[in-house]
Design an enzyme around this catalytic site. Sequence first.
Site, PDB file in Angstrom:
ATOM      1  N   GLU A  11     -11.443  -4.071  -2.492  1.00 31.85           N
ATOM      2  CA  GLU A  11     -10.865  -3.027  -2.986  1.00 31.85           C
ATOM      3  C   GLU A  11     -10.788  -2.996  -4.460  1.00 31.85           C
ATOM      4  OE1 GLU A  11      -6.767  -3.967  -1.171  1.00 31.85           O
ATOM      5  OE2 GLU A  11      -8.015  -5.288   0.169  1.00 31.85           O
ATOM      6  N   HIS A  51       0.805  -1.328  -0.117  1.00 33.04           N
ATOM      7  CA  HIS A  51       0.045   0.093  -0.113  1.00 33.04           C
ATOM      8  C   HIS A  51       0.947   1.409   0.077  1.00 33.04           C
ATOM      9  CE1 HIS A  51      -3.350  -2.590  -0.031  1.00 33.04           C
ATOM     10  NE2 HIS A  51      -3.545  -2.782   1.452  1.00 33.04           N
ATOM     11  N   HIS A  61      -9.910   1.490   0.269  1.00 34.50           N
ATOM     12  CA  HIS A  61      -9.737   0.218   1.272  1.00 34.50           C
ATOM     13  C   HIS A  61     -10.824   0.165   2.107  1.00 34.50           C
ATOM     14  CE1 HIS A  61      -7.722  -2.925   3.498  1.00 34.50           C
ATOM     15  NE2 HIS A  61      -6.836  -2.935   2.553  1.00 34.50           N
TER      16      HIS A  61
END
Length: 387
Positions: free
Chosen positions: A350, A139, A209
Amino acid sequence: MVAKKFFTALLPVCVMVRASLATDPAAIPRAPDWPFDVTTLTAPDGSVTAKFVSFGATMTELWVKDRHGNARDIILGYDDNTELLTDPAHPVFNPIVGRYANRIKNGTFSIPITKNPQPDGPNVYHIPTNDHDGQDTLHGGIYGWDRRNWTIVDKSKTSVTYFHLDDADEGFPGTVKAFTTHSVENGGILKTSIHASASEQTPIMLTQHIYWNLDAFQGSENILDHRLHVDASRVVAVDGDAIPTGPFIDVEGTAYDFRTTQAIGARWNDTFDLCGPGCQGYDNCWIYDHTEEQIPGLTLWSDVSGIRLEVTTNNPAVQVYTAYWLDTPRKKVHGGPSLNYTKWSAVAIEQEGYIDAINTPEWHVDQIYYPGKDYHWETTYNFSTVD
């Protein structure tokens, strides 16, 4: 709450920011409690209310109505939003994730992209590793976009736009300017769109997310009976560190097959190690079979609350994570803080691009952006009820 005086003063700044793409975020007026200033959006018909903070352009609450007309907060989060920064577990509750979402093998890539790591040089980039004991970057690095301070540049009762300037953060090349707009509409609609432009060649792949529990912990404690449909016949094959190996898995006859709607837990005994060694459940990337901008690529609903979520998106893939590693105190509205969010208590969904395509050239997926080639991410969440 943002005072009216603050918002009025912001309007000319917003025009200037959009015209110049804001080279100096510090010049934009901010609320006293920034970046944890709460913005509340409510659809005119009252069908959906969403709350956001500037930190990570993060959604902190999402209230939609169940089959009986009662509003439930159907996303995970904190009562104290500063924990988005301070919680060492860092479960990534509902922010915008970037500059590159999901994983990067060895935290390394090159431009042009290659299959194997290249010797250090001017076109080889190293991003801090923070996952699987240093085997990959997750991420966007240690302080990705979800842990950065975004700034409000436009706001109404039903829409808010945040700006973020990524000035070669975490070792990515060049500068990226990003605008994220969250909005709500009548009929139970929540939309998020992101526009990003780069000063030089750089990978960009973003996601939102969001952790969902459509029952809001009223009548059930996990999401195993939530019904899921995914319009996808392929899943990305990964190694033990969740890094793509190159091939795709045909979902036919496997626990990955949600082309026909199934309970998430329908084939639960077949999900051991699917989300990593010793993990039961899902943490996998499905490749959509079609363009999913008009017809939902993913549908999720609960027979307990009756809440149904339909997702349309311009993204080619979706990561579904059933939160095996989760162990965080719940919000009060979910029975906390004496109770924790634990494994399988939510499902993170996601919308994204092909994961680690910047190290998988055989896919021929181009995720490199530069001046004249901007990045755009858009997803609509449509809420209704089932009988």
